[in-house]
Each structure stands twice: as structure tokens, then as C-alpha cells.
Write a protein that holds these residues in place. Structure first.
Motif, PDB file in Angstrom:
ATOM      1  N   ALA A 136     -40.679 -30.568  17.791  1.00 53.11           N
ATOM      2  CA  ALA A 136     -39.432 -30.674  18.551  1.00 53.11           C
ATOM      3  C   ALA A 136     -38.382 -31.355  17.682  1.00 53.11           C
ATOM      4  O   ALA A 136     -38.707 -32.226  16.871  1.00 53.11           O
ATOM      5  N   ALA A 137     -37.121 -30.949  17.844  1.00 50.71           N
ATOM      6  CA  ALA A 137     -36.024 -31.550  17.092  1.00 50.71           C
ATOM      7  C   ALA A 137     -34.756 -31.515  17.926  1.00 50.71           C
ATOM      8  O   ALA A 137     -34.501 -30.542  18.652  1.00 50.71           O
ATOM      9  N   THR A 138     -33.953 -32.575  17.818  1.00 50.79           N
ATOM     10  CA  THR A 138     -32.648 -32.642  18.470  1.00 50.79           C
ATOM     11  C   THR A 138     -31.596 -32.906  17.410  1.00 50.79           C
ATOM     12  O   THR A 138     -31.735 -33.853  16.617  1.00 50.79           O
ATOM     13  N   ALA A 139     -30.560 -32.075  17.377  1.00 53.24           N
ATOM     14  CA  ALA A 139     -29.491 -32.209  16.389  1.00 53.24           C
ATOM     15  C   ALA A 139     -28.204 -32.628  17.082  1.00 53.24           C
ATOM     16  O   ALA A 139     -27.877 -32.148  18.174  1.00 53.24           O
ATOM     17  N   ARG A 140     -27.465 -33.523  16.427  1.00 50.86           N
ATOM     18  CA  ARG A 140     -26.181 -33.986  16.962  1.00 50.86           C
ATOM     19  C   ARG A 140     -25.213 -34.174  15.799  1.00 50.86           C
ATOM     20  O   ARG A 140     -25.547 -34.810  14.801  1.00 50.86           O
ATOM     21  N   TRP A 141     -24.030 -33.589  15.928  1.00 53.72           N
ATOM     22  CA  TRP A 141     -22.967 -33.758  14.942  1.00 53.72           C
ATOM     23  C   TRP A 141     -21.993 -34.815  15.443  1.00 53.72           C
ATOM     24  O   TRP A 141     -21.620 -34.829  16.612  1.00 53.72           O
ATOM     25  N   ASP A 142     -21.553 -35.690  14.554  1.00 53.32           N
ATOM     26  CA  ASP A 142     -20.600 -36.738  14.911  1.00 53.32           C
ATOM     27  C   ASP A 142     -19.650 -36.957  13.746  1.00 53.32           C
ATOM     28  O   ASP A 142     -20.018 -37.552  12.729  1.00 53.32           O
ATOM     29  N   ASP A 143     -18.413 -36.428  13.912  1.00 58.26           N
ATOM     30  CA  ASP A 143     -17.367 -36.600  12.908  1.00 58.26           C
ATOM     31  C   ASP A 143     -17.842 -36.146  11.521  1.00 58.26           C
ATOM     32  O   ASP A 143     -17.676 -36.854  10.520  1.00 58.26           O
ATOM     33  N   GLY A 144     -18.442 -34.967  11.490  1.00 55.96           N
ATOM     34  CA  GLY A 144     -18.884 -34.399  10.214  1.00 55.96           C
ATOM     35  C   GLY A 144     -20.230 -34.885   9.730  1.00 55.96           C
ATOM     36  O   GLY A 144     -20.733 -34.414   8.705  1.00 55.96           O
ATOM     37  N   ARG A 145     -20.843 -35.818  10.427  1.00 53.68           N
ATOM     38  CA  ARG A 145     -22.169 -36.321  10.061  1.00 53.68           C
ATOM     39  C   ARG A 145     -23.215 -35.690  10.968  1.00 53.68           C
ATOM     40  O   ARG A 145     -22.995 -35.533  12.174  1.00 53.68           O
ATOM     41  N   LEU A 146     -24.338 -35.367  10.378  1.00 56.01           N
ATOM     42  CA  LEU A 146     -25.428 -34.742  11.120  1.00 56.01           C
ATOM     43  C   LEU A 146     -26.545 -35.750  11.332  1.00 56.01           C
ATOM     44  O   LEU A 146     -27.013 -36.382  10.378  1.00 56.01           O
ATOM     45  N   GLU A 147     -26.972 -35.885  12.579  1.00 56.96           N
ATOM     46  CA  GLU A 147     -28.124 -36.711  12.901  1.00 56.96           C
ATOM     47  C   GLU A 147     -29.171 -35.836  13.587  1.00 56.96           C
ATOM     48  O   GLU A 147     -28.851 -35.091  14.517  1.00 56.96           O
ATOM     49  N   VAL A 148     -30.411 -35.946  13.114  1.00 58.66           N
ATOM     50  CA  VAL A 148     -31.508 -35.164  13.669  1.00 58.66           C
ATOM     51  C   VAL A 148     -32.631 -36.108  14.074  1.00 58.66           C
ATOM     52  O   VAL A 148     -33.093 -36.909  13.257  1.00 58.66           O
ATOM     53  N   THR A 149     -33.032 -36.024  15.322  1.00 59.61           N
ATOM     54  CA  THR A 149     -34.207 -36.748  15.802  1.00 59.61           C
ATOM     55  C   THR A 149     -35.348 -35.746  15.846  1.00 59.61           C
ATOM     56  O   THR A 149     -35.267 -34.729  16.532  1.00 59.61           O
ATOM     57  N   ASP A 150     -36.401 -36.039  15.128  1.00 57.34           N
ATOM     58  CA  ASP A 150     -37.354 -34.999  14.777  1.00 57.34           C
ATOM     59  C   ASP A 150     -38.774 -35.547  14.800  1.00 57.34           C
ATOM     60  O   ASP A 150     -39.006 -36.754  14.840  1.00 57.34           O
ATOM     61  N   SER A 151     -39.726 -34.648  14.756  1.00 55.77           N
ATOM     62  CA  SER A 151     -41.124 -34.989  14.520  1.00 55.77           C
ATOM     63  C   SER A 151     -41.505 -34.373  13.185  1.00 55.77           C
ATOM     64  O   SER A 151     -41.654 -33.155  13.079  1.00 55.77           O
ATOM     65  N   ASN A 152     -41.609 -35.204  12.155  1.00 54.97           N
ATOM     66  CA  ASN A 152     -41.863 -34.647  10.831  1.00 54.97           C
ATOM     67  C   ASN A 152     -42.746 -35.565  10.006  1.00 54.97           C
ATOM     68  O   ASN A 152     -43.067 -36.677  10.410  1.00 54.97           O
TER      69      ASN A 152
ATOM     70  N   ALA B 260     -29.765 -30.568   4.118  1.00 54.67           N
ATOM     71  CA  ALA B 260     -28.525 -30.687   3.348  1.00 54.67           C
ATOM     72  C   ALA B 260     -28.313 -29.460   2.478  1.00 54.67           C
ATOM     73  O   ALA B 260     -27.188 -28.941   2.373  1.00 54.67           O
ATOM     74  N   ASN B 261     -29.354 -28.970   1.867  1.00 58.56           N
ATOM     75  CA  ASN B 261     -29.240 -27.764   1.047  1.00 58.56           C
ATOM     76  C   ASN B 261     -28.946 -26.535   1.896  1.00 58.56           C
ATOM     77  O   ASN B 261     -28.079 -25.727   1.559  1.00 58.56           O
ATOM     78  N   ILE B 262     -29.674 -26.378   2.995  1.00 58.34           N
ATOM     79  CA  ILE B 262     -29.521 -25.184   3.834  1.00 58.34           C
ATOM     80  C   ILE B 262     -28.113 -25.088   4.412  1.00 58.34           C
ATOM     81  O   ILE B 262     -27.513 -24.005   4.460  1.00 58.34           O
ATOM     82  N   PHE B 263     -27.550 -26.236   4.836  1.00 65.23           N
ATOM     83  CA  PHE B 263     -26.230 -26.224   5.470  1.00 65.23           C
ATOM     84  C   PHE B 263     -25.105 -26.648   4.519  1.00 65.23           C
ATOM     85  O   PHE B 263     -23.976 -26.871   4.955  1.00 65.23           O
ATOM     86  N   ARG B 264     -25.429 -26.754   3.236  1.00 67.67           N
ATOM     87  CA  ARG B 264     -24.440 -27.092   2.198  1.00 67.67           C
ATOM     88  C   ARG B 264     -23.715 -28.403   2.532  1.00 67.67           C
ATOM     89  O   ARG B 264     -22.487 -28.498   2.545  1.00 67.67           O
ATOM     90  N   LEU B 265     -24.509 -29.434   2.776  1.00 68.30           N
ATOM     91  CA  LEU B 265     -23.973 -30.738   3.148  1.00 68.30           C
ATOM     92  C   LEU B 265     -24.272 -31.768   2.070  1.00 68.30           C
ATOM     93  O   LEU B 265     -25.219 -31.633   1.284  1.00 68.30           O
ATOM     94  N   ASP B 266     -23.475 -32.815   2.041  1.00 69.81           N
ATOM     95  CA  ASP B 266     -23.781 -33.979   1.217  1.00 69.81           C
ATOM     96  C   ASP B 266     -24.966 -34.692   1.867  1.00 69.81           C
ATOM     97  O   ASP B 266     -24.894 -35.052   3.047  1.00 69.81           O
ATOM     98  N   PRO B 267     -26.060 -34.911   1.145  1.00 72.29           N
ATOM     99  CA  PRO B 267     -27.207 -35.583   1.764  1.00 72.29           C
ATOM    100  C   PRO B 267     -26.852 -36.925   2.396  1.00 72.29           C
ATOM    101  O   PRO B 267     -27.497 -37.347   3.360  1.00 72.29           O
ATOM    102  N   ALA B 268     -25.813 -37.585   1.877  1.00 74.72           N
ATOM    103  CA  ALA B 268     -25.406 -38.874   2.434  1.00 74.72           C
ATOM    104  C   ALA B 268     -24.853 -38.734   3.847  1.00 74.72           C
ATOM    105  O   ALA B 268     -24.771 -39.725   4.589  1.00 74.72           O
ATOM    106  N   SER B 269     -24.483 -37.499   4.239  1.00 72.96           N
ATOM    107  CA  SER B 269     -23.937 -37.281   5.582  1.00 72.96           C
ATOM    108  C   SER B 269     -24.998 -36.822   6.570  1.00 72.96           C
ATOM    109  O   SER B 269     -24.672 -36.462   7.705  1.00 72.96           O
TER     110      SER B 269
END
Length: 708
Positions: free
Chosen positions: A197-213, A224-233
Motif C-alpha cells: 500500500a502507498a499514499t502519495a501527497r504533493w505539497d508545493d512541488g514536494r512529493l511525500e509518500v507513505t509506503d510499505s517498503n 525521483a528518476n521516474i517522475f524527473r524530480l530532484d531527489p531532495a524534493s
């Protein structure tokens, strides 16, 4: 406030039994798993999977579904954002294209994700997803896995595809005793207690994922690679995980959740059903393995040839490196190993507990048992006569190799000296009784990790590391390690894990997690102790140090490092019904310094139980007509249950690694290695009939022929 005082603990923590520090939270429900964490304005996504095994999507009929109550969107290849898949990720491999959902109209296997229905509630999303009509252009598919497939080819996985030394055919010809046999293992599936299960939330250009991994660092890198994002975000949190076994990396549901959250502008949760996990969580490929052994009359190997064929998908190249175990266990004048794959129209396989070693040890250790019979030599003695003094393929010295100690201690405790070597002669009423043994090995590496420790003003120490406790007791182990490194009682240590914000760390995989994390924690503790001066004032924010073990672990490559083990099993076989019952098992392991005997014993015995399941129960069958699994649920996919599990003992010999700051190796996977072979060898000893294919079902016992 007054400074915390680092004082010697009354007793050392490492090596003493300790209950799980988060145990109360788990049994009372206070611990929240990925599918339970609350979010405001949460929407729910439900994946729609293909019903054909190969073809193209002609049409997705979305209008009726979009009019259903609560439905917010239907994502598919016609409207989904474009994703990046042309990269090599943190694990040194390219991503499985299955996770890059809705990028084209092609369907490469049954259960391929074709759409995501998003709704206000999970129930609304599921009803709409099951209503969605998808029209396909169906094409011919091929799921038949055979040894003679001309399309098979060698492939490098996390090890070379082929190793070769000496003149194999010449040594076989010169051998007094030769064995040439084929062994098979079926498709097997991960099924941790907690579904993905995973929950994704975007906040002002930052991605937060609550996950089981199994590693927040890993998931951040891939997303970050898949969505072409800065890993820091990107921030990934995975505080509690209900099992993984290799399946909880980056999967379709996480990417779909991130995609839907970006489209809708609100949090979206996607969870997999148990049935969907059979398609989307990866699996262990079936294997066909040929083992040829040539030996002198005294059982010393002149030739060892181990060749394995596994199956991969048409979209992703993954090899089950089953021949790799032969590169460690035994040497011979001529030594050849080979891993090949064939592409078929099936879901992609992936890492599954002891990838390579679990199926590979069944073939190799069963073959060694057969060779011992041919030579008239005790199976343990045969193995000990072929103990290498260095890596049979690498030529590197072993950091430690205590396999002999495992066999000697195991034989003493199991009562091996009382064993009549003749098969089929021992009875208990209607039951035929037999005993078997097998050797085991698994790599004991470490990977760079970072950790921070804060000396708090209240006298406690807070450890932060992006480790993943997937049920192994890592939190507790790290608490013990930190307590000893700081020389304080465990009550003064708080360990926080599962958050990518804590910095990069090794995943929970390859039996390297606890070792890698402990190294980082020990390094941080040492630096912190140097900074703390008795009587100094600690500010409210505390004093924090951070470690990075990148340079330190690099020195490990100079030697071969493995955990080893000896497995013993006693079985009872009913010749009238074909029923096989395991009566007792014993595993003795050389796996470095044991941090927490309580959780370690659970890891060892858990692996051994998996070995029983592998030997007698687990087998996923594919229907050639529709290309999917038959009985894709835990009613149709059989695993060992309470009634199947006998008295199991696991123990260990002294085996610290002198070049590791804690002396540990890894124990997560060694318990399953060799366990199935020990059971299969015991079945031979009971009946006089060899079973070279798993599982050993009752019908196969009945049709295997008369006792020898």
C-alpha cells in the motif's frame, strides 16, 4: 539543561535476548502501517489489470464509470503523464517497466496494469474498477517453460552469468563416479502478512509518500528518476512494514498513487489486494537445473558443473542466479557454473528471500547427497572432504568459513551417528522414517549507510537512520548496538527508522541491512562520545553527529564473506497415501555475532519453515490457455501451516567477523538455504526414491515408483 552522562551500562546489550521495542505498539494496534495512516481529503485508487496475456488495448470505456458515485478520475495510457524509465537505479538495475504504468497500449502478460480508477472511498473505487470495460486485440502468448527452449541465453545479474575453470569434460571422463541429474523448482510467490500500500501527497512541488517498503532511500531514488524530480524534493516514510521478502521495492501501485495525486491535487492511496499481489509484487521464477559431478572413489570432486535456467518477462530481464551457490560451497579441478534465462509472456520475477541460493541449494545439495550414495560415503563426510580453502571461483580467502563446525555440532545434536545409511529400513508403524542433511551459505556483505545520533537534553539518545524494519527486529537490534556503542542502558536509546529524511541507508535486503546500519550507528556513536564532555551543557536542540560508512565498507571486497549453515531434517512418509510429515528440524549456523538471540532464532526458524513449505507445498501453476495463475490466492497457493511445522531448533556457533565493528554478518536469508534439500534428502532416506522436482506432493510420492 544538564548534560546527559555516558556511563557504563551494567551489562552489554548485544548478545542478550531483548523483546521488540515496538512490540507493544504492534500488538495493541498503535503501530500504523502504510494503509492505515490517516490523511485529510484522502482519495482511493484501484488498479484495473488486463484479462489477456498478450495483445493491445483497443478501447477503455470510461464514460459510464466516470458517472458512478464518488468516481473522480480514470487514468490510462491515453491520458496519463509521461514517465522516465531509461535510467539505472540505486540497486544497479533498470526499473521494471511494469511500474511505469499507463505509458502505452501494449499488454505483455495477464494482470498488466491498464487503468487506475480513483474515487472518494475504497469501496467506490473497487466497484467502478470492476465495472470498467476494456476491449483488447488479443495476440498469441507463450508461458511454457521448458529446458529445451532455443531462446534461452546467459545473462549477468548481480553476478557473472558464467564462470569456468579447468577442462570439465576431461575431468568427468576421468572420474570414478559421475552424477548427471536435472532438478526443478516451481514458480513461488512472496506473500507478506501486510499487502502492499502507498499514499502519495504533493505539497508545493514536494512529493511525500507513505509506503510499505524495504528501503526509503531506494524508493526515493526510483520515484525521483521516474517522475524527473530532484531527489531532495521527495520524502518517503515507511515506519512499520509487515514483511517484504524482496517484494517491497518500487511497484506499480506507488507510481500510480503518485501519478493520481499529481492529477487530482489531493492525497491518493493505492493498495493491492492479495490476488493482485500474485501479479504485481514479483515472484521467484521456476528453475530447471542440471548438475554434473565427477569424483574420485573417495568422494573428492574432480568436476562440478551447475547450470540453471530461469524465466523472465518480455519487458524486464531478471535472472534467478541459482548456479551461484556452487561458486561458494565446493571446489573441483574443473568448475563450471551458468545462469540462463528465457523470456516468456509472464509477470516479471524479482528478488525473493535468498534469490538464487534457495532453489540453487536444493539442486546442489540434493546432487551431493546422490553422489554420497554412489560413493558409499556418509553425506556429511563427503561435504567435509570437499571443503575449499579459498573461494572456488573468486580465489579470494574466506574471512571466515565455519561450515565444518556447523556440521559437526549439528550432527552431534541431531544424533547423526545413530543413522542407518540404508534407505527405507526404518519404520514407525505405517510410517517410513528418514533423515537428511544439507549445507547452506549466503553472502555477508555490507553497503554504505549514514546515521545520526542526537544527545538529548533529557539524557536520552535518539538514533535516526533510514533503515527498514520489515519484521526482522531491526529496531531492536539497532537499539542494542547503539546502547553498547554509547555504553548506556537500552532504556536511554530511542531508534527512529523508515524515513528518507534521515539520509541514505542500505535497504533491508541481501542479508545486509542490520550489518550495514549497525556499522553506521556504531561510527556515529563513537564520534558523539568524543564530543561529549562530562558536565557540559546540552542545548535544547541537542548535540547531533552524523556518520557515513562509504569508505569503511569498501575494504570488505578483499575477502569472501558468507554466512554458513548445516540443515538437518527427519521425515515420516506414509507409503499408502503419499503424505510426508517433517517430524523435526535442526539448523546450526555460522552467521557472525548474534545481536539479539530472541529475534535471531525467529529469523532462522522462519527460514527453515519456509524450507518445509518449499519442499512440500509451494507451487504456483500457470494455465497455458489464458496465461494466468490457477488459484491466485492463499486458498489455492499452498503454504506450510501450523499442522505442517514440527519441533524446530536453530542455534549457532561462534563466528564473529573481525573486520566488522560489531562482528555481525547477516541472518535474514541463510535459514531457508538448504532447508528444502535436507527435507528432500530425508524423503529419499525414508523411501529409497529420489525426488528431483519440488514440491514433493503426495501424488508425486505415490507415482514415483517402488522403493529402491
Amino acid at each position: 539543561m544538564s548534560a546527559p552522562t555516558v556511563t557504563a551500562a551494567a551489562t552489554r546489550a548485544v548478545g542478550r535476548e531483548h523483546v521488540r521495542v515496538e512490540g507493544r505498539d504492534k500488538v495493541t494496534g498503535a503501530a500504523r502501517y502504510a494503509g492505515e495512516v490517516p490523511f485529510a481529503d484522502l482519495a482511493h485508487g484501484w488498479l484495473v489489470l488486463s484479462t489477456v496475456a498478450r495483445g493491445r488495448i483497443e478501447e477503455i470505456v470510461t464514460d459510464p464509470v466516470l458517472e458512478m458515485p464518488g468516481v473522480l478520475a480514470v487514468l490510462h495510457h491515453g491520458n496519463a503523464p509521461r514517465l522516465e524509465t531509461d535510467f539505472v537505479g540505486l540497486m544497479g538495475t533498470r526499473p521494471d517497466p511494469t511500474c511505469a504504468v499507463f505509458q502505452h497500449d501494449r499488454v505483455p502478460h495477464a494482470g498488466w496494469p491498464v487503468a487506475l480508477v480513483v474515487a472518494e472511498t475504497s469501496e467506490q473505487a473497487r466497484e467502478a474498477a470492476e465495472t470498467l470495460v476494456v476491449h483488447y486485440e488479443q495476440q498469441h502468448h507463450d508461458v511454457e517453460f521448458t529446458a529445451a527452449d532455443p531462446a534461452a541465453y546467459p545473462v549477468d545479474g548481480h553476478m557473472p552469468a558464467i564462470t569456468d575453470k579447468g577442462d570439465l569434460e576431461a575431468e568427468l571422463a576421468a572420474s570414478a563416479v559421475v552424477l548427471d541429474a536435472e532438478y526443478t523448482t516451481p514458480e513461488e510467490h512472496h506473500h507478506p502478512m501486510e499487502p502492499h500500500a502507498a499514499t502519495a501527497r504533493w505539497d508545493d512541488g514536494r512529493l511525500e509518500v507513505t509506503d510499505s517498503n524495504q528501503g526509503a532511500t531506494w524508493v526515493v531514488s526510483e520515484l525521483a528518476n521516474i517522475f524527473r524530480l530532484d531527489p531532495a524534493s521527495v520524502r518517503v516514510r515507511s515506519e512499520h512494514v509487515g514483511g517484504g521478502f524482496g517484494s517491497k521495492g518500487v511497484r506499480a501501485h506507488q507510481v500510480a498513487a503518485v501519478m493520481a495525486a499529481s492529477v487530482l491535487g489531493r492525497p491518493v492511496r493505492v493498495a493491492l489486494t492479495r490476488r493482485q499481489m500474485f501479479t504485481l509484487a514479483g515472484h521467484r521464477s521456476p528453475t530447471i537445473q542440471r548438475v554434473r559431478l565427477g569424483a574420485d572413489a573417495d568422494g573428492r570432486l574432480r568436476a562440478l558443473d551447475h547450470r540453471s535456467l530461469s524465466r523472465t518477462s518480455t519487458v524486464y530481464e531478471f535472472v534467478e542466479p541459482s548456479a551461484g551457490v556452487a561458486r561458494v560451497m565446493y571446489d573441483a579441478d574443473a568448475h563450471h557454473t551458468e545462469n540462463k534465462v528465457v523470456r516468456l509472456d509472464v509477470p516479471s520475477p524479482t528478488w525473493m528471500r535468498a534469490p538464487g541460493e534457495a532453489p540453487g541449494s536444493f539442486a546442489l545439495e540434493a546432487a551431493l547427497d546422490e553422489l554420497a550414495e554412489k560413493c558409499g560415503i556418509d553425506p556429511i563426510e563427503l561435504r567435509l572432504r570437499n571443503e575449499p580453502d579459498k573461494g572456488p571461483v573468486s580465489g579470494l580467502p574466506f574471512a571466515s568459513r565455519n561450515l565444518r563446525a556447523c556440521f559437526e555440532e549439528g550432527a552431534r545434536r541431531f544424533g547423526w551417528d545413530r543413522r542407518d545409511p540404508r534407505p527405507g529400513v526404518r519404520r514407525d508403524g505405517r510410517w517410513l522414517l528418514g533423515t537428511g542433511t544439507a549445507g547452506a551459505s549466503f553472502g555477508a556483505g555490507a553497503a554504505p549507510s549514514t546515521a545520526s545520533i542526537t544527545a538529548e537534553a533529557d539524557g536520552h539518545f535518539t538514533v535516526r537512520i533510514a533503515a527498514a524494519d520489515i519484521g526482522t527486529g531491526a529496531r531492536t537490534a539497532l537499539t542494542l548496538v547503539a546502547a553498547d556503542a554509547l555504553d548506556v542502558p537500552t532504556e536511554r536509546v530511542r531508534v527512529r527508522v523508515g524515513d528518507s529524511a534521515f539520509g541514505p541507508a542500505m535497504i533491508a535486503g541481501g542479508s545486509m541491512g542490520t550489518r550495514s546500519w549497525s556499522w553506521a550507528v556504531t561510527a556515529a556513536a563513537g564520534e558523539l562520545r568524543e564530543r561529549l564532555v562530562p558536565g557540559m551543557q546540552i542545548p535544547e536542540q541537542g548535540i547531533t553527529v552524523r556518520s557515513d560508512t562509504t569508505e569503511a565498507v569498501a575494504a570488505l571486497v578483499r575477502k569472501e564473506r558468507h554466512s554458513f549453515g548445516a540443515q538437518f531434517a527427519e521425515v515420516a512418509v506414509d507409503p499408502a497415501t503419499g503424505e510426508v510429515r517433517v517430524r523435526r528440524m535442526l539448523g546450526i549456523f555460522a552467521a557472525g555475532r548474534i545481536v539479539n538471540p530472541l529475534t535471531a532464532r525467529g529469523q532462522f526458524t522462519g527460514g527453515m519453515i519456509w524450507g518445509i513449505s518449499m519442499a512440500l507445498h509451494e507451487e504456483a501453476a500457470r494455465d497455458g490457455h489464458f496465461g494466468g495463475l490457477v488459484g491466485a490466492d492463499l486458498a489455492g497457493y499452498h503454504v506450510a501451516t501450523h499442522a505442517d511445522v514440527p519441533h524446530i531448533e536453530a542455534d549457532w556457533v561462534d563466528d564473529p567477523d573481525p573486520e566488522d565493528p560489531v562482528g555481525i554478518k547477516g541472518i535474514g536469508e541463510i535459514g531457508v538455504v538448504g532447508a528444502a534439500a535436507a527435507v528432500a534428502n530425508a524423503v529419499w532416506h525414508a523411501t529409497g526414491v529420489r525426488h528431483r522436482g519440488l514440491p514433493i506432493r503426495p501424488d508425486r510420492v505415490l507415482t514415483a515408483g517402488p522403493r529402491a
